[in-house]
Design a protein around this motif. Structure first.
Motif, PDB file in Angstrom:
ATOM      1  N   SER A  62       0.825  -1.214   0.000  1.00 53.90           N
ATOM      2  CA  SER A  62       0.000   0.000   0.000  1.00 53.90           C
ATOM      3  C   SER A  62       0.855   1.259   0.000  1.00 53.90           C
ATOM      4  CB  SER A  62      -0.921  -0.010   1.233  1.00 53.90           C
ATOM      5  OG  SER A  62      -1.809  -1.105   1.190  1.00 53.90           O
ATOM      6  N   GLN A  63       1.949   1.241   0.758  1.00 56.39           N
ATOM      7  CA  GLN A  63       2.833   2.403   0.790  1.00 56.39           C
ATOM      8  C   GLN A  63       3.527   2.602  -0.549  1.00 56.39           C
ATOM      9  OE1 GLN A  63       3.042   4.816   2.686  1.00 56.39           O
ATOM     10  NE2 GLN A  63       5.111   5.439   3.278  1.00 56.39           N
ATOM     11  N   ALA A  64       3.969   1.525  -1.166  1.00 59.71           N
ATOM     12  CA  ALA A  64       4.602   1.636  -2.483  1.00 59.71           C
ATOM     13  C   ALA A  64       3.624   2.203  -3.507  1.00 59.71           C
ATOM     14  CB  ALA A  64       5.114   0.272  -2.928  1.00 59.71           C
ATOM     15  N   ARG A  65       2.345   1.796  -3.414  1.00 65.46           N
ATOM     16  CA  ARG A  65       1.345   2.313  -4.346  1.00 65.46           C
ATOM     17  C   ARG A  65       1.130   3.808  -4.159  1.00 65.46           C
ATOM     18  NH1 ARG A  65       1.245   0.942  -8.115  1.00 65.46           N
ATOM     19  NH2 ARG A  65       0.156  -1.044  -8.301  1.00 65.46           N
ATOM     20  N   ARG A  66       1.292   4.310  -2.929  1.00 67.78           N
ATOM     21  CA  ARG A  66       1.156   5.754  -2.727  1.00 67.78           C
ATOM     22  C   ARG A  66       2.255   6.523  -3.447  1.00 67.78           C
ATOM     23  NH1 ARG A  66       0.406   3.803   2.746  1.00 67.78           N
ATOM     24  NH2 ARG A  66      -1.826   3.784   3.237  1.00 67.78           N
ATOM     25  N   PHE A  67       3.420   5.886  -3.589  1.00 66.02           N
ATOM     26  CA  PHE A  67       4.539   6.546  -4.261  1.00 66.02           C
ATOM     27  C   PHE A  67       4.453   6.426  -5.779  1.00 66.02           C
ATOM     28  CE2 PHE A  67       6.310   6.596  -0.083  1.00 66.02           C
ATOM     29  CZ  PHE A  67       7.285   7.576  -0.080  1.00 66.02           C
ATOM     30  N   LYS A  68       3.953   5.297  -6.262  1.00 69.71           N
ATOM     31  CA  LYS A  68       3.927   5.071  -7.710  1.00 69.71           C
ATOM     32  C   LYS A  68       2.608   4.446  -8.127  1.00 69.71           C
ATOM     33  CE  LYS A  68       8.885   4.666  -8.628  1.00 69.71           C
ATOM     34  NZ  LYS A  68       9.965   3.812  -9.190  1.00 69.71           N
ATOM     35  N   GLU A 110       3.937  -2.307 -11.053  1.00 69.86           N
ATOM     36  CA  GLU A 110       2.976  -3.400 -10.905  1.00 69.86           C
ATOM     37  C   GLU A 110       3.250  -4.100  -9.574  1.00 69.86           C
ATOM     38  OE1 GLU A 110       1.758  -7.664 -13.019  1.00 69.86           O
ATOM     39  OE2 GLU A 110       3.333  -6.394 -13.886  1.00 69.86           O
ATOM     40  N   ILE A 111       2.204  -4.382  -8.817  1.00 72.66           N
ATOM     41  CA  ILE A 111       2.350  -5.022  -7.521  1.00 72.66           C
ATOM     42  C   ILE A 111       1.530  -6.305  -7.479  1.00 72.66           C
ATOM     43  CG2 ILE A 111       2.081  -4.791  -5.022  1.00 72.66           C
ATOM     44  CD1 ILE A 111       2.232  -1.766  -5.365  1.00 72.66           C
ATOM     45  N   VAL A 112       2.203  -7.409  -7.207  1.00 75.89           N
ATOM     46  CA  VAL A 112       1.560  -8.715  -7.051  1.00 75.89           C
ATOM     47  C   VAL A 112       1.898  -9.228  -5.654  1.00 75.89           C
ATOM     48  CG1 VAL A 112       1.409 -11.087  -7.895  1.00 75.89           C
ATOM     49  CG2 VAL A 112       1.742  -9.201  -9.512  1.00 75.89           C
ATOM     50  N   ALA A 113       0.885  -9.733  -4.931  1.00 73.69           N
ATOM     51  CA  ALA A 113       1.104 -10.268  -3.585  1.00 73.69           C
ATOM     52  C   ALA A 113       0.492 -11.655  -3.480  1.00 73.69           C
ATOM     53  CB  ALA A 113       0.492  -9.340  -2.541  1.00 73.69           C
ATOM     54  N   PHE A 114       1.214 -12.556  -2.836  1.00 75.75           N
ATOM     55  CA  PHE A 114       0.758 -13.926  -2.641  1.00 75.75           C
ATOM     56  C   PHE A 114       0.465 -14.165  -1.155  1.00 75.75           C
ATOM     57  CE2 PHE A 114       3.575 -14.212  -6.376  1.00 75.75           C
ATOM     58  CZ  PHE A 114       2.700 -14.781  -7.286  1.00 75.75           C
ATOM     59  N   GLU A 115      -0.683 -14.747  -0.864  1.00 70.81           N
ATOM     60  CA  GLU A 115      -1.072 -15.077   0.516  1.00 70.81           C
ATOM     61  C   GLU A 115      -1.705 -16.466   0.521  1.00 70.81           C
ATOM     62  OE1 GLU A 115      -2.116 -15.777   4.142  1.00 70.81           O
ATOM     63  OE2 GLU A 115      -0.869 -14.021   3.691  1.00 70.81           O
ATOM     64  N   ARG A 165      -7.361  -4.958  -4.587  1.00 71.37           N
ATOM     65  CA  ARG A 165      -7.369  -5.020  -6.055  1.00 71.37           C
ATOM     66  C   ARG A 165      -7.918  -3.727  -6.650  1.00 71.37           C
ATOM     67  NH1 ARG A 165      -9.884 -10.457  -4.892  1.00 71.37           N
ATOM     68  NH2 ARG A 165      -8.079 -11.822  -4.551  1.00 71.37           N
ATOM     69  N   GLU A 166      -8.852  -3.085  -5.941  1.00 70.53           N
ATOM     70  CA  GLU A 166      -9.370  -1.802  -6.407  1.00 70.53           C
ATOM     71  C   GLU A 166      -8.282  -0.748  -6.450  1.00 70.53           C
ATOM     72  OE1 GLU A 166     -12.548  -0.854  -3.798  1.00 70.53           O
ATOM     73  OE2 GLU A 166     -13.903  -2.393  -4.591  1.00 70.53           O
ATOM     74  N   ARG A 167      -7.224  -0.945  -5.659  1.00 70.98           N
ATOM     75  CA  ARG A 167      -6.097  -0.008  -5.625  1.00 70.98           C
ATOM     76  C   ARG A 167      -4.929  -0.526  -6.455  1.00 70.98           C
ATOM     77  NH1 ARG A 167      -3.671   0.824  -1.097  1.00 70.98           N
ATOM     78  NH2 ARG A 167      -3.376   3.069  -1.340  1.00 70.98           N
ATOM     79  N   ALA A 168      -5.245  -1.419  -7.373  1.00 67.54           N
ATOM     80  CA  ALA A 168      -4.251  -1.970  -8.309  1.00 67.54           C
ATOM     81  C   ALA A 168      -3.145  -2.730  -7.589  1.00 67.54           C
ATOM     82  CB  ALA A 168      -3.667  -0.861  -9.191  1.00 67.54           C
ATOM     83  N   ILE A 169      -3.519  -3.464  -6.538  1.00 65.25           N
ATOM     84  CA  ILE A 169      -2.604  -4.398  -5.876  1.00 65.25           C
ATOM     85  C   ILE A 169      -3.185  -5.791  -6.065  1.00 65.25           C
ATOM     86  CG2 ILE A 169      -1.602  -5.129  -3.686  1.00 65.25           C
ATOM     87  CD1 ILE A 169      -1.827  -2.200  -2.754  1.00 65.25           C
ATOM     88  N   ASP A 170      -2.536  -6.602  -6.842  1.00 68.37           N
ATOM     89  CA  ASP A 170      -3.046  -7.922  -7.217  1.00 68.37           C
ATOM     90  C   ASP A 170      -2.740  -8.922  -6.095  1.00 68.37           C
ATOM     91  OD1 ASP A 170      -3.892 -10.232  -8.402  1.00 68.37           O
ATOM     92  OD2 ASP A 170      -2.375 -10.255  -9.985  1.00 68.37           O
ATOM     93  N   LEU A 171      -3.629  -8.975  -5.088  1.00 62.74           N
ATOM     94  CA  LEU A 171      -3.470  -9.890  -3.962  1.00 62.74           C
ATOM     95  C   LEU A 171      -4.119 -11.222  -4.303  1.00 62.74           C
ATOM     96  CD1 LEU A 171      -2.745 -10.703  -1.089  1.00 62.74           C
ATOM     97  CD2 LEU A 171      -4.779  -9.471  -0.284  1.00 62.74           C
ATOM     98  N   ARG A 172      -3.307 -12.258  -4.354  1.00 61.86           N
ATOM     99  CA  ARG A 172      -3.776 -13.592  -4.732  1.00 61.86           C
ATOM    100  C   ARG A 172      -3.810 -14.470  -3.485  1.00 61.86           C
ATOM    101  NH1 ARG A 172       0.055 -14.289 -10.165  1.00 61.86           N
ATOM    102  NH2 ARG A 172      -0.500 -12.251 -11.079  1.00 61.86           N
ATOM    103  N   THR A 173      -5.007 -14.659  -2.923  1.00 58.23           N
ATOM    104  CA  THR A 173      -5.158 -15.473  -1.734  1.00 58.23           C
ATOM    105  C   THR A 173      -5.194 -16.953  -2.109  1.00 58.23           C
ATOM    106  OG1 THR A 173      -7.557 -15.206  -1.867  1.00 58.23           O
ATOM    107  CG2 THR A 173      -6.366 -13.670  -0.456  1.00 58.23           C
ATOM    108  N   ARG A 174      -5.002 -17.789  -1.069  1.00 60.67           N
ATOM    109  CA  ARG A 174      -4.946 -19.245  -1.253  1.00 60.67           C
ATOM    110  C   ARG A 174      -3.895 -19.637  -2.281  1.00 60.67           C
ATOM    111  NH1 ARG A 174      -5.655 -22.193   2.264  1.00 60.67           N
ATOM    112  NH2 ARG A 174      -6.615 -23.932   1.140  1.00 60.67           N
ATOM    113  N   THR A 175      -2.830 -18.858  -2.310  1.00 65.24           N
ATOM    114  CA  THR A 175      -1.719 -19.111  -3.229  1.00 65.24           C
ATOM    115  C   THR A 175      -0.429 -19.096  -2.419  1.00 65.24           C
ATOM    116  OG1 THR A 175      -2.933 -17.959  -4.979  1.00 65.24           O
ATOM    117  CG2 THR A 175      -0.607 -18.404  -5.369  1.00 65.24           C
ATOM    118  N   GLU A 176       0.277 -20.220  -2.415  1.00 66.59           N
ATOM    119  CA  GLU A 176       1.474 -20.369  -1.602  1.00 66.59           C
ATOM    120  C   GLU A 176       2.728 -20.356  -2.463  1.00 66.59           C
ATOM    121  OE1 GLU A 176       3.236 -23.253   1.922  1.00 66.59           O
ATOM    122  OE2 GLU A 176       1.677 -24.027   0.584  1.00 66.59           O
TER     123      GLU A 176
END
Length: 453
Positions: free
Chosen positions: A14-20, A26-31, A66-77
């Motif tokens: 979220s902080q990186a998205r505030r800067f760019k 592009e931001i992808v996150a795995f959880e 995802r609405e803030r253009a952060i592609d958070l992919r849950t149930r993904t290890e």
């Protein structure tokens, strides 16, 4: 790319998205869990009923990210990091499908995992760790299946253990806490832990010290029915692990990244992994500098994780930030008993070669004549020669725990106990005695330093 979708990871994203914006970064996150950006610290209070709904612990849903253009992919290890190729291998936990994804900048926020004693039956159904929202939901489902009036055994008497003991008591369970140490709350010195033990007994929580678990006995259906120690066996309808956590750094270890003595990732002040220009790490998977002892420590707290994420996100996004270290401040409660500590315990000071004096005082949360004034005990450590504050521990009732913040500021500033006695703290009878309990301890510590020469 972010590996781990809770406090540190999603704060960084979220902080990186505030800067760019999305066109620049592009931001992808795995959880691997079902949720991201939630308060793990609130799980005991959700289990205990003080927090009504699971949703109240969720700060931001995957859809909101995802609405803030952060592609958070849950149930993904993420199962492997390829440092040479700049990519990670992930597995969809629902479909089993695997894929490699490349990165330019990698953030490791893999958190911590509950410590499970290596004894028979510890992984049996009916034995619960409490680290994630999924863990909390599984425990609540287990409690509902048993119903009120059941028997619960909590293994461990640290922060998680005592908080879960309260939660289970609130759910109507008879609670036994098995503690392998001399007293509960090993983050305190034993003399202060003894106060916690006495208070827990008064609340109806049976606490057994010196009780190392040797196994979990299971019934015909394979579920846990009792916890065994060397000396006794304790019947249980549910078993909750409160044995602490350790850094979840299996991925980092396999990739050859630098780890400390506690198994946590080692970073510089910018939270960049040492020796890797393209990788950052934060949260419960890292070790941090203790500003009092000068050594690296593993201190798994949500406050630190969120700060780490802010620093990482700024640096990844083109800004600048640093995390200088911690003084080890923590607070907790069990029913109406408040517990707080900051800085070093006696054994911590001895381990790093510091000579010290200790003082312990009894005081109250308000002026003694004011209604509802509650007792508290304050213990203070000061360096023998210089009088530098080294640590403070507080056990008491309402109004006790947050007084530790004064000591945390003093530790961070490197104050002496003598300088502390001149602090201009707020006073009115509903809030404090004329001399605040922390300042009473500081005055007594000044005398102890002088008497020690």
């Amino acid at each position: 790319m972010v590996v781990g979708g809770d406090a540190a990871g999603m704060s960084a994203a979220s902080q990186a998205r505030r800067f760019k914006g999305p066109d620049e970064l592009e931001i992808v996150a795995f959880e691997r869990g079902h949720f991201g950006s939630y308060s793990a610290c609130g799980i005991p209070y959700w289990v205990g009923g003080q927090v009504g709904e699971r949703a109240e612990l969720i700060a931001r849903t995957p859809a909101e990210h995802r609405e803030r253009a952060i592609d958070l992919r849950t149930r993904t290890e993420v199962t492997e990091i390829d440092l040479a190729g700049g990519r990670v291998l992930s597995r969809d936990l629902e479909s089993g499908a695997e894929e490699w994804t490349g990165y330019d900048k990698l953030v490791l926020a893999t958190g911590a995992r509950p410590v499970r004693p290596p004894v028979p039956g510890i992984d049996a159904p009916g034995v619960y760790g409490v680290q994630t929202l999924d863990d909390g939901q599984a425990l609540l489902d287990g409690l509902s299946a048993v119903g009120g009036g059941g028997r619960a055994v909590v293994v461990g008497a640290g922060y998680i253990g005592v908080e879960m003991a309260e939660a289970l008591l609130n759910r109507g369970f008879a609670v036994t806490v098995l503690n392998r140490g001399e007293q509960p709350m090993s983050t305190l010195d034993p003399d202060m832990g003894r106060l916690v033990h006495t208070a827990m007994d008064g609340l109806g929580i049976v606490t057994v010290n010196g009780a190392g678990v040797t196994g979990v006995r299971t019934g015909a259906d394979g579920r846990a029915v009792a916890v065994a120690t060397r000396d006794a066996e304790y019947p249980a309808d549910v078993v909750v692990l409160g044995t602490g956590v350790e850094p979840e750094t299996g991925l980092a270890r396999a990739a050859g990244l630098p780890l400390g003595v506690y198994g946590g990732l080692l970073t510089d002040l910018s939270m960049r992994v040492r020796g890797r220009e393209e990788i950052w790490a934060g949260g419960d998977c890292v070790e941090v500098l203790d500003l009092v002892s000068g050594r690296e420590r593993h201190v798994p707290l949500g406050t630190h994780a969120n700060k780490h994420g802010q620093v990482i996100g700024a640096n990844v996004g083109g800004g600048y930030g640093t995390f200088p270290g911690v003084v080890g401040t923590a607070v907790s409660k069990v029913c109406d008993l408040e517990i707080a500590r900051t800085g070093l315990r006696e054994r911590d000071a001895a381990e790093v070669g510091l000579r010290y004096v200790t003082v312990t005082i009894e005081s109250t949360s308000r002026a003694g004549y004011y209604p509802s004034a509650a007792p508290m005990t304050v213990k203070m450590l000061a360096e023998r020669r210089t009088g530098r504050l080294l640590g403070v521990q507080i056990v008491g009732r309402e109004g006790a725990a947050k007084r530790v913040d004064v000591a945390a500021v003093a530790l961070t500033a490197g104050m002496t106990v003598e300088a502390m006695t001149a602090l201009d703290l707020g006073y009115a009878p509903p809030f404090s005695p004329v001399w605040d309990p922390v300042l009473v301890a500081a005055r007594k510590a000044v005398s102890a330093v002088r008497a020690a020469g």
